[in-house]
Design a protein around this motif. Sequence first.
Motif, PDB file in Angstrom:
ATOM      1  N   PHE A   8       0.719  -1.244  -0.052  1.00 33.13           N
ATOM      2  CA  PHE A   8      -0.008  -0.131  -0.021  1.00 33.13           C
ATOM      3  C   PHE A   8       0.795   1.145   0.162  1.00 33.13           C
ATOM      4  N   ASP A   9       1.544   1.268  -0.896  1.00 30.73           N
ATOM      5  CA  ASP A   9       2.385   2.401  -1.334  1.00 30.73           C
ATOM      6  C   ASP A   9       3.566   2.944  -0.103  1.00 30.73           C
ATOM      7  N   GLY A  10       3.765   1.701   0.636  1.00 31.14           N
ATOM      8  CA  GLY A  10       4.590   2.033   1.907  1.00 31.14           C
ATOM      9  C   GLY A  10       4.141   2.242   3.112  1.00 31.14           C
ATOM     10  N   ASN A  11       2.730   2.308   3.186  1.00 35.65           N
ATOM     11  CA  ASN A  11       1.871   2.621   4.363  1.00 35.65           C
ATOM     12  C   ASN A  11       1.917   1.379   5.417  1.00 35.65           C
ATOM     13  N   VAL A  12       2.134   0.007   4.731  1.00 32.77           N
ATOM     14  CA  VAL A  12       2.243  -1.158   5.510  1.00 32.77           C
ATOM     15  C   VAL A  12       3.639  -1.719   5.530  1.00 32.77           C
ATOM     16  N   LYS A  13       4.390  -1.958   6.475  1.00 36.08           N
ATOM     17  CA  LYS A  13       5.663  -2.506   6.214  1.00 36.08           C
ATOM     18  C   LYS A  13       5.888  -3.543   7.356  1.00 36.08           C
ATOM     19  N   SER A  14       6.442  -4.644   6.919  1.00 37.71           N
ATOM     20  CA  SER A  14       6.908  -5.768   7.864  1.00 37.71           C
ATOM     21  C   SER A  14       8.204  -6.425   7.498  1.00 37.71           C
ATOM     22  N   LEU A  15       8.470  -7.093   8.689  1.00 31.66           N
ATOM     23  CA  LEU A  15       9.608  -7.887   8.606  1.00 31.66           C
ATOM     24  C   LEU A  15       9.207  -9.526   8.701  1.00 31.66           C
ATOM     25  N   GLY A  16       9.607 -10.240   7.745  1.00 34.88           N
ATOM     26  CA  GLY A  16       9.237 -11.724   7.899  1.00 34.88           C
ATOM     27  C   GLY A  16      10.405 -12.468   8.475  1.00 34.88           C
ATOM     28  N   TYR A  17      10.099 -13.461   9.156  1.00 39.01           N
ATOM     29  CA  TYR A  17      11.126 -14.492   9.746  1.00 39.01           C
ATOM     30  C   TYR A  17      10.624 -15.778  10.066  1.00 39.01           C
ATOM     31  N   GLU A  18      11.269 -16.754  10.436  1.00 35.28           N
ATOM     32  CA  GLU A  18      10.876 -18.057  10.755  1.00 35.28           C
ATOM     33  C   GLU A  18      11.433 -18.497  12.079  1.00 35.28           C
ATOM     34  N   MET A  29       1.516  -0.496  10.547  1.00 36.42           N
ATOM     35  CA  MET A  29       0.406   0.072   9.769  1.00 36.42           C
ATOM     36  C   MET A  29       0.342   1.664  10.022  1.00 36.42           C
ATOM     37  N   GLU A  30       0.384   2.335   8.724  1.00 37.10           N
ATOM     38  CA  GLU A  30       0.209   3.943   8.976  1.00 37.10           C
ATOM     39  C   GLU A  30      -1.310   3.988   8.929  1.00 37.10           C
ATOM     40  N   ALA A  31      -1.818   4.906   9.342  1.00 32.94           N
ATOM     41  CA  ALA A  31      -3.464   5.326   9.368  1.00 32.94           C
ATOM     42  C   ALA A  31      -4.113   5.023   8.022  1.00 32.94           C
ATOM     43  N   GLY A  32      -5.046   4.328   7.985  1.00 29.36           N
ATOM     44  CA  GLY A  32      -5.719   3.963   6.809  1.00 29.36           C
ATOM     45  C   GLY A  32      -6.725   2.795   6.728  1.00 29.36           C
ATOM     46  N   THR A  33      -7.264   2.465   5.424  1.00 28.57           N
ATOM     47  CA  THR A  33      -7.903   1.366   5.603  1.00 28.57           C
ATOM     48  C   THR A  33      -7.369   0.161   4.425  1.00 28.57           C
ATOM     49  N   TYR A  34      -7.447  -0.892   4.749  1.00 29.69           N
ATOM     50  CA  TYR A  34      -6.781  -1.869   3.940  1.00 29.69           C
ATOM     51  C   TYR A  34      -7.505  -3.285   3.682  1.00 29.69           C
ATOM     52  N   GLU A  35      -7.095  -3.854   2.624  1.00 33.58           N
ATOM     53  CA  GLU A  35      -7.825  -5.088   2.358  1.00 33.58           C
ATOM     54  C   GLU A  35      -6.957  -6.065   2.134  1.00 33.58           C
ATOM     55  N   PHE A  36      -6.615  -7.268   2.963  1.00 28.62           N
ATOM     56  CA  PHE A  36      -5.794  -8.121   2.797  1.00 28.62           C
ATOM     57  C   PHE A  36      -6.321  -9.555   2.163  1.00 28.62           C
ATOM     58  N   ALA A  37      -5.511 -10.239   1.648  1.00 24.78           N
ATOM     59  CA  ALA A  37      -5.794 -11.547   1.281  1.00 24.78           C
ATOM     60  C   ALA A  37      -4.884 -12.605   1.898  1.00 24.78           C
ATOM     61  N   THR A  38      -5.426 -13.725   2.267  1.00 25.63           N
ATOM     62  CA  THR A  38      -4.595 -14.852   3.093  1.00 25.63           C
ATOM     63  C   THR A  38      -4.351 -15.938   2.039  1.00 25.63           C
TER      64      THR A  38
END
Length: 93
Positions: A8-18, A29-38
């Motif tokens: 979302f243009d940099g409004n949601v950022k994450s680090l993945g790990y195992e 997440m920055e303020a906003g409304t988002y739709e995610f798919a799993t």
Amino acid sequence: MISANEYFDGNVKSLGYESATGKSTLGVMEAGTYEFATSLHETMNVVEGEMTVLLPGSSDWVTYKAGEAYQIEANEKFQVKVSGQTSYLCQYK
């Protein structure tokens, strides 16, 4: 290995790990409304802030605050609203 993800243009950022318990992401997440798919079952833990969520099959938005969690099955879509920076830990199965 740690992976960096941006949505979302940099409004949601994450680090993945195992870890020993499986795959996870830790993000903000920055303020906003988002739709995610799993693609996998997800347990979303709110670390700081709050998320208002519309889960699959529901017509009611529910707010989850720091220390609370919700789950989404694989191959679903869900919507999230945040009013300020919110951090989360998402665990995958």
